[in-house]
Design a protein around this motif. Sequence first.
Motif, PDB file in Angstrom:
ATOM      1  N   UNK A 105       0.736  -1.377  -0.027  1.00  0.00           N
ATOM      2  CA  UNK A 105       0.275   0.155  -0.448  1.00  0.00           C
ATOM      3  C   UNK A 105       0.638   1.441  -0.298  1.00  0.00           C
ATOM      4  N   UNK A 106       0.804   2.038  -1.069  1.00  0.00           N
ATOM      5  CA  UNK A 106       1.678   3.716  -1.234  1.00  0.00           C
ATOM      6  C   UNK A 106       0.749   4.511  -0.930  1.00  0.00           C
ATOM      7  N   UNK A 107      -0.426   4.021   0.206  1.00  0.00           N
ATOM      8  CA  UNK A 107      -1.388   5.287  -0.083  1.00  0.00           C
ATOM      9  C   UNK A 107      -1.333   5.504   1.284  1.00  0.00           C
ATOM     10  N   UNK A 108      -0.555   4.968   2.154  1.00  0.00           N
ATOM     11  CA  UNK A 108      -0.240   5.508   3.726  1.00  0.00           C
ATOM     12  C   UNK A 108       1.106   6.107   4.497  1.00  0.00           C
ATOM     13  N   UNK A 109       0.722   6.678   5.222  1.00  0.00           N
ATOM     14  CA  UNK A 109       2.064   7.083   6.191  1.00  0.00           C
ATOM     15  C   UNK A 109       1.732   6.466   7.449  1.00  0.00           C
ATOM     16  N   UNK A 110       2.988   5.458   7.654  1.00  0.00           N
ATOM     17  CA  UNK A 110       2.542   4.302   8.956  1.00  0.00           C
ATOM     18  C   UNK A 110       4.022   4.271   9.484  1.00  0.00           C
ATOM     19  N   UNK A 111       4.090   3.452  10.817  1.00  0.00           N
ATOM     20  CA  UNK A 111       5.514   3.438  11.690  1.00  0.00           C
ATOM     21  C   UNK A 111       4.921   1.987  12.764  1.00  0.00           C
ATOM     22  N   UNK A 112       5.369   1.022  13.070  1.00  0.00           N
ATOM     23  CA  UNK A 112       5.541   0.323  13.600  1.00  0.00           C
ATOM     24  C   UNK A 112       6.894  -0.102  14.174  1.00  0.00           C
ATOM     25  N   UNK A 113       6.243  -0.619  15.834  1.00  0.00           N
ATOM     26  CA  UNK A 113       7.259  -0.950  16.720  1.00  0.00           C
ATOM     27  C   UNK A 113       7.144  -2.259  17.391  1.00  0.00           C
ATOM     28  N   UNK A 141      12.922  -3.642   1.119  1.00  0.00           N
ATOM     29  CA  UNK A 141      14.671  -3.108   1.794  1.00  0.00           C
ATOM     30  C   UNK A 141      14.419  -2.832   3.044  1.00  0.00           C
ATOM     31  N   UNK A 142      15.425  -4.262   3.599  1.00  0.00           N
ATOM     32  CA  UNK A 142      15.541  -4.791   4.752  1.00  0.00           C
ATOM     33  C   UNK A 142      17.032  -4.683   5.336  1.00  0.00           C
ATOM     34  N   UNK A 143      17.434  -3.972   6.270  1.00  0.00           N
ATOM     35  CA  UNK A 143      18.158  -3.665   7.181  1.00  0.00           C
ATOM     36  C   UNK A 143      17.935  -4.474   8.224  1.00  0.00           C
ATOM     37  N   UNK A 144      19.207  -5.096   8.535  1.00  0.00           N
ATOM     38  CA  UNK A 144      19.261  -5.764   9.627  1.00  0.00           C
ATOM     39  C   UNK A 144      21.187  -5.569  10.584  1.00  0.00           C
ATOM     40  N   UNK A 145      20.181  -4.324  12.266  1.00  0.00           N
ATOM     41  CA  UNK A 145      21.072  -4.157  12.749  1.00  0.00           C
ATOM     42  C   UNK A 145      21.799  -5.863  13.887  1.00  0.00           C
ATOM     43  N   UNK A 152      11.781  12.103   2.104  1.00  0.00           N
ATOM     44  CA  UNK A 152      11.284  11.276   2.300  1.00  0.00           C
ATOM     45  C   UNK A 152      11.049  10.010   1.131  1.00  0.00           C
ATOM     46  N   UNK A 153      11.411   8.979   1.159  1.00  0.00           N
ATOM     47  CA  UNK A 153      11.906   7.992   0.368  1.00  0.00           C
ATOM     48  C   UNK A 153      10.240   7.257   0.514  1.00  0.00           C
ATOM     49  N   UNK A 154       9.874   7.237  -0.602  1.00  0.00           N
ATOM     50  CA  UNK A 154       8.053   7.416  -0.433  1.00  0.00           C
ATOM     51  C   UNK A 154       7.511   5.512  -1.289  1.00  0.00           C
ATOM     52  N   UNK A 155       8.803   5.299  -1.995  1.00  0.00           N
ATOM     53  CA  UNK A 155       9.340   4.205  -2.916  1.00  0.00           C
ATOM     54  C   UNK A 155       9.454   2.475  -1.736  1.00  0.00           C
ATOM     55  N   UNK A 156       9.572   2.829  -1.072  1.00  0.00           N
ATOM     56  CA  UNK A 156       9.993   1.592  -0.627  1.00  0.00           C
ATOM     57  C   UNK A 156       9.128   1.692   0.353  1.00  0.00           C
ATOM     58  N   UNK A 157       9.221  -0.271   1.315  1.00  0.00           N
ATOM     59  CA  UNK A 157       8.366  -0.122   2.626  1.00  0.00           C
ATOM     60  C   UNK A 157       9.831  -0.908   3.044  1.00  0.00           C
ATOM     61  N   UNK A 158      10.144  -0.590   4.285  1.00  0.00           N
ATOM     62  CA  UNK A 158      10.957  -0.618   5.486  1.00  0.00           C
ATOM     63  C   UNK A 158      10.863  -1.418   6.183  1.00  0.00           C
ATOM     64  N   UNK A 175      12.945   7.549  10.024  1.00  0.00           N
ATOM     65  CA  UNK A 175      12.117   8.981   9.978  1.00  0.00           C
ATOM     66  C   UNK A 175      12.018   8.872   8.623  1.00  0.00           C
ATOM     67  N   UNK A 176      12.903   8.209   7.694  1.00  0.00           N
ATOM     68  CA  UNK A 176      13.088   8.804   6.775  1.00  0.00           C
ATOM     69  C   UNK A 176      12.347   7.963   4.938  1.00  0.00           C
TER      70      UNK A 176
END
Length: 616
Positions: free
Chosen positions: A127-135, A164-168, A275-281, A314-315
């Motif tokens: 879904x590219x019509x939402x702005x969302x952050x989950x933790x 886009x998957x980032x593993x710390x 903002x980066x709008x074309x990636x779900x991170x 936040x990006x």
Amino acid sequence: MSEILAQAVDICRKLIGEKTTPDVSEIDSAITNITYIPMFKDVDQSILKDMLLSLYTTKVDTFQILEGKERRDPWLKAFKAAQSSKWNFWTRYSKYLAEKKSFAPSVISHLDELTDKVLDKLFNPQRDDIIISKKGLVVGQVQSGKTANYTGLVCKAADAGFNLIIVLAGIHNNLRSQTQTRLDEGFLGFDTQNTRAFTLNQTIKMGVGRIPGFDDAIAHSYTTSLDTGDFTKRAANTAGFNFHVPQPIVLVVKKNSSVLKNLRDWLKTHTIDGKIANKSMLLIDDEADNASINTNKADKNPTRINGYIRDIISLFNRSAYVGYTATPFANIFIPLDDSDLFPRDFIINLPAPDNYIGPEKVFGTSIIPDEDDELLPIVNTVDDSDDFVPPKHRKDDDMPSIYDMPQSLKTAIKCFIMTCAIRAARGQEKKHNSMLIHITRFQSWQNHIKDIVEQQFRYYKSEIEANDPAIMEEFHKIFEGDTESYKSYWSTTKEILDSKSFGKIDSQIRLHTWEEVKPFLYPAVQKIEVKSINGSSGDSLTYYENEKNGISVIAIGGDKLSRGLTLEGLSVSYFLRASKMYDTLMQMGRWFGYRPGYVDLCRLFRACLKMTEIFF
């Protein structure tokens, strides 16, 4: 387990099919069918049946979930129903766990259910019509398979559309490198360590990449499994793909302020209007209680690592943060601030399978020692080490000589040699073996102690090669000579086999005679190496490079071995580092985990016998 027996188990599993709880008659039928194959005619059917029964009766308790107060929109079931294609990354990974890693069907089924739950608590990444952050936060046990769990989540996230998957992965290069290797095996399917092939956009298949039928499961990585393979702007800009490829991209980076700053600044170059709008991170924070927590006061700027993690999140218009840890004590006290990393959406408790060796099986569960606590008889008290490594030694203190080596450490080294020999006698001669010596945090001391341990080991090696009667008698006593302070290998195995609690903990263990074990001492010492694992030694753990034939290593270290890093085939721990912090003790010992075929051969040498003596 011998190779023939392992092959017999694999074929029986294929005959049984994908059932998680087959009837005993179905197991018997599979065994009967393979005995007509000439190569399996001499396989002990009773041992094969015990192994299959153990595999199919492994149990995992139901996980517990705490959810945040905010309204959640379940999406995964409807999303799956609308998808016509199979989930390539996850299906390939589950087959890999079953066929190559011999995971029990119930464990894979449980992993499937758990990763669905976690993914459903995030959001639909397409879904590219939402702005969302989950933790959220996933809490497991030390060395219980958290990496396998979040690799499963990575696979499903990629299938669902997280691109886009980032593993710390910890704070040291070796842990980051090990984590990258695990993801190479379980997710990417190719070896990122081969930098020439990597640069030329060629692949050397490994892990899941060798499972046929999944050519569409394609992903990319900006990082490699080399110690020097962490994220750099140069490597990202010269990769054989760009940031906007449709396939998922993974980055495995260590929690280092410079690396995270460079990653943040590089990601900023791909923003539009900030903002980066074309990636779900999806950002996975392994060992989320270590270095990620903001320890500054509320009126101060956050700590650098915490601040950079926040900045990266936040990006993105669509981001998910999932922390993994076995010691969540710091995470649950993070202030409830939307900009920080508090797991406001969910916390999931990850139970370990019943074949996991946890603290309750080693130390018991009672605050006051209870006779009803039946413990694995593998713990030995160390009370002779103060002259060798004083409890409050300093970096510049005079270091010990080999003549100061305590008898307990000599015994521990002999135990490791014995464990390697018995595992070989059980057909596990190509499995990794590790011994951990963790007695000081100073690198100069670690390197010096490595030299002493290596000198002592070489003495045992040369005397075994010469078949010296006196030394062989010492090993004979280690094997079956009980004393007031030491329980022999033979007695330990018999006690576990006879135990009501532990009698079925491992179907592969069995009693041996000295004459059976003695011939394996010589080949065992040929494979053992002594290494100091720290930033100044130049030594490294080469498990992957020696995967085919296995390595045996005595690893001397401190902080680099204290958290997250897996010591493959860990069987003997010599642990003196003092700490009253529960999370530090739980992490640094590295003695918990899975010990298939050698749980009775493990030995823990510890300055304090019981956890209660440390905490109360």
